[in-house]
Design a protein around this motif. Sequence first.
Motif, PDB file in Angstrom:
ATOM      1  N   THR A 131     -10.956  -1.936   8.293  1.00  0.00           N
ATOM      2  CA  THR A 131     -11.708  -0.679   8.527  1.00  0.00           C
ATOM      3  C   THR A 131     -10.756   0.340   7.850  1.00  0.00           C
ATOM      4  OG1 THR A 131     -12.646  -1.740   9.463  1.00  0.00           O
ATOM      5  CG2 THR A 131     -12.821   0.695   9.894  1.00  0.00           C
ATOM      6  N   VAL A 132     -10.121   0.929   8.069  1.00  0.00           N
ATOM      7  CA  VAL A 132      -8.951   2.179   8.759  1.00  0.00           C
ATOM      8  C   VAL A 132      -8.686   2.221   6.897  1.00  0.00           C
ATOM      9  CG1 VAL A 132      -6.787   3.488   9.143  1.00  0.00           C
ATOM     10  CG2 VAL A 132      -8.515   2.027  10.885  1.00  0.00           C
ATOM     11  N   PHE A 133      -7.792   1.621   6.716  1.00  0.00           N
ATOM     12  CA  PHE A 133      -7.750   2.122   5.060  1.00  0.00           C
ATOM     13  C   PHE A 133      -9.296   1.864   4.526  1.00  0.00           C
ATOM     14  CE2 PHE A 133      -3.241  -0.668   6.300  1.00  0.00           C
ATOM     15  CZ  PHE A 133      -2.802   0.671   6.747  1.00  0.00           C
ATOM     16  N   SER A 134     -10.437   1.294   4.685  1.00  0.00           N
ATOM     17  CA  SER A 134     -10.961   1.561   3.632  1.00  0.00           C
ATOM     18  C   SER A 134     -12.063   2.836   3.640  1.00  0.00           C
ATOM     19  CB  SER A 134     -12.114   0.292   4.135  1.00  0.00           C
ATOM     20  OG  SER A 134     -11.974  -0.362   4.089  1.00  0.00           O
ATOM     21  N   GLU A 135     -11.470   3.551   5.007  1.00  0.00           N
ATOM     22  CA  GLU A 135     -11.935   4.845   4.868  1.00  0.00           C
ATOM     23  C   GLU A 135     -10.614   5.980   4.527  1.00  0.00           C
ATOM     24  OE1 GLU A 135     -14.769   6.363   7.394  1.00  0.00           O
ATOM     25  OE2 GLU A 135     -15.139   5.023   6.190  1.00  0.00           O
ATOM     26  N   PHE A 136      -9.801   5.811   4.661  1.00  0.00           N
ATOM     27  CA  PHE A 136      -9.359   6.422   3.289  1.00  0.00           C
ATOM     28  C   PHE A 136      -9.226   6.226   1.761  1.00  0.00           C
ATOM     29  CE2 PHE A 136      -4.636   5.043   6.108  1.00  0.00           C
ATOM     30  CZ  PHE A 136      -4.963   6.059   6.922  1.00  0.00           C
ATOM     31  N   HIS A 137      -9.365   5.094   1.532  1.00  0.00           N
ATOM     32  CA  HIS A 137     -10.600   5.223   0.507  1.00  0.00           C
ATOM     33  C   HIS A 137     -11.817   5.481  -0.253  1.00  0.00           C
ATOM     34  CE1 HIS A 137     -12.372   2.816  -3.243  1.00  0.00           C
ATOM     35  NE2 HIS A 137     -11.147   2.487  -4.158  1.00  0.00           N
ATOM     36  N   ARG A 138     -12.320   5.677   1.334  1.00  0.00           N
ATOM     37  CA  ARG A 138     -13.700   6.380   1.127  1.00  0.00           C
ATOM     38  C   ARG A 138     -13.203   7.979   0.761  1.00  0.00           C
ATOM     39  NH1 ARG A 138     -17.124   8.674   4.131  1.00  0.00           N
ATOM     40  NH2 ARG A 138     -16.074   8.915   6.350  1.00  0.00           N
ATOM     41  N   LEU A 175       3.579  -3.529  15.228  1.00  0.00           N
ATOM     42  CA  LEU A 175       4.782  -3.635  13.986  1.00  0.00           C
ATOM     43  C   LEU A 175       5.100  -4.509  13.066  1.00  0.00           C
ATOM     44  CD1 LEU A 175       8.378  -2.623  15.988  1.00  0.00           C
ATOM     45  CD2 LEU A 175       5.835  -1.165  15.582  1.00  0.00           C
ATOM     46  N   LEU A 176       3.931  -4.410  12.159  1.00  0.00           N
ATOM     47  CA  LEU A 176       3.286  -5.209  11.077  1.00  0.00           C
ATOM     48  C   LEU A 176       4.881  -5.497   9.921  1.00  0.00           C
ATOM     49  CD1 LEU A 176      -0.501  -5.047   9.736  1.00  0.00           C
ATOM     50  CD2 LEU A 176       0.697  -6.298  11.651  1.00  0.00           C
ATOM     51  N   PRO A 177       5.338  -6.338   8.870  1.00  0.00           N
ATOM     52  CA  PRO A 177       5.957  -6.136   7.891  1.00  0.00           C
ATOM     53  C   PRO A 177       5.730  -5.330   6.659  1.00  0.00           C
ATOM     54  CG  PRO A 177       5.138  -8.122   8.717  1.00  0.00           C
ATOM     55  CD  PRO A 177       4.416  -7.165   9.462  1.00  0.00           C
ATOM     56  N   PRO A 178       6.446  -4.320   5.669  1.00  0.00           N
ATOM     57  CA  PRO A 178       6.564  -3.836   5.228  1.00  0.00           C
ATOM     58  C   PRO A 178       4.690  -4.047   3.951  1.00  0.00           C
ATOM     59  CG  PRO A 178       8.689  -3.166   5.715  1.00  0.00           C
ATOM     60  CD  PRO A 178       7.930  -4.284   6.316  1.00  0.00           C
ATOM     61  N   ASP A 179       5.117  -5.605   3.754  1.00  0.00           N
ATOM     62  CA  ASP A 179       5.229  -6.626   2.525  1.00  0.00           C
ATOM     63  C   ASP A 179       3.344  -6.113   2.936  1.00  0.00           C
ATOM     64  OD1 ASP A 179       7.166  -6.614   0.906  1.00  0.00           O
ATOM     65  OD2 ASP A 179       7.536  -8.585   1.570  1.00  0.00           O
ATOM     66  N   ARG A 180       2.913  -6.398   4.218  1.00  0.00           N
ATOM     67  CA  ARG A 180       1.946  -6.658   4.396  1.00  0.00           C
ATOM     68  C   ARG A 180       0.515  -5.741   4.763  1.00  0.00           C
ATOM     69  NH1 ARG A 180      -2.529  -9.268   5.230  1.00  0.00           N
ATOM     70  NH2 ARG A 180      -3.686  -9.349   6.963  1.00  0.00           N
ATOM     71  N   ILE A 181       1.513  -4.348   5.066  1.00  0.00           N
ATOM     72  CA  ILE A 181       0.876  -3.091   4.772  1.00  0.00           C
ATOM     73  C   ILE A 181       0.616  -2.600   3.653  1.00  0.00           C
ATOM     74  CG2 ILE A 181       1.362  -1.057   5.651  1.00  0.00           C
ATOM     75  CD1 ILE A 181       3.048  -0.769   7.987  1.00  0.00           C
ATOM     76  N   ALA A 182       1.653  -3.218   2.801  1.00  0.00           N
ATOM     77  CA  ALA A 182       1.142  -2.666   1.237  1.00  0.00           C
ATOM     78  C   ALA A 182      -0.151  -3.788   0.705  1.00  0.00           C
ATOM     79  CB  ALA A 182       2.269  -2.907   0.093  1.00  0.00           C
ATOM     80  N   GLU A 183      -0.302  -4.677   1.223  1.00  0.00           N
ATOM     81  CA  GLU A 183      -1.291  -5.956   0.235  1.00  0.00           C
ATOM     82  C   GLU A 183      -2.526  -5.367   0.931  1.00  0.00           C
ATOM     83  OE1 GLU A 183      -2.251 -10.184   1.521  1.00  0.00           O
ATOM     84  OE2 GLU A 183      -1.073  -9.757   3.297  1.00  0.00           O
ATOM     85  N   LEU A 184      -2.477  -4.603   2.000  1.00  0.00           N
ATOM     86  CA  LEU A 184      -3.682  -4.317   2.610  1.00  0.00           C
ATOM     87  C   LEU A 184      -4.089  -3.170   2.069  1.00  0.00           C
ATOM     88  CD1 LEU A 184      -2.889  -4.876   6.870  1.00  0.00           C
ATOM     89  CD2 LEU A 184      -4.450  -6.527   5.245  1.00  0.00           C
ATOM     90  N   LEU A 185      -2.605  -2.139   2.099  1.00  0.00           N
ATOM     91  CA  LEU A 185      -3.616  -0.613   1.510  1.00  0.00           C
ATOM     92  C   LEU A 185      -4.228  -1.730  -0.465  1.00  0.00           C
ATOM     93  CD1 LEU A 185      -0.784   1.329   2.081  1.00  0.00           C
ATOM     94  CD2 LEU A 185      -2.261   1.770   3.120  1.00  0.00           C
ATOM     95  N   GLN A 186      -3.506  -2.520  -0.951  1.00  0.00           N
ATOM     96  CA  GLN A 186      -3.774  -2.728  -2.408  1.00  0.00           C
ATOM     97  C   GLN A 186      -5.121  -3.473  -2.172  1.00  0.00           C
ATOM     98  OE1 GLN A 186      -0.832  -4.716  -3.089  1.00  0.00           O
ATOM     99  NE2 GLN A 186       0.687  -3.565  -3.676  1.00  0.00           N
TER     100      GLN A 186
END
Length: 217
Positions: A131-138, A175-186
Amino acid sequence: MTEPSHLTAVRESYDAVAADYARRVKEPAELDPVSRAMLAAFADLVRPPHPGPVADLGCGPGKVTAHLAALGVPAFGVDVSPRMIELARAAYPELRFTVGSMTALDIADGELGGILAYYATHHTPPQWLPTVFSEFHRTLAPGGRLMLAGHVGGGEHLHPTHAYGDHPVSYASYLLPPDRIAELLQRAGLVVTTRVVQEPEGGSKRQVGTFLAYKPE
């Protein structure tokens, strides 16, 4: 709409510790060289003539917002804590600060040239990050840039058991793994261009991850 419980906990905790936090948090000039360099790189990407204002989301007492402004970035701050916003407005009256939540930003579609989320998302439960990252994109304009930085790890879920100064805190950290954060952003439609992971040093026990991304044209 009912507010997510984690936002209530974060707001109440940061309202309670705001004055202590503002005194203790480092000035941007006191950050480590890598963190300073990443903020400078972000400023290069979003200062005019790049279109649109830049939102510092989770701005706290406004020190990083003011740092960006000093670098020529048209920055304003947003924080869920009304007390933090009061302190930011008092310290930097020439800048704009508003109360708001990353889960539902009061910002128009495509309005922003950039977003900084600096140590601002690690209190967000993982199920709310889309939800947060979708708001960033929007809210980003096409070509708009994101810098996200904060604590990362192996998926730990931490609950503070101590007081901050004289005040108890009730928020959690994820504290999520960096790969997971990058995946959610993508998945949110953002293109990740840079990932930097800093190992703990100087008394810190946590890794720090910094991500640069953009919204495609």
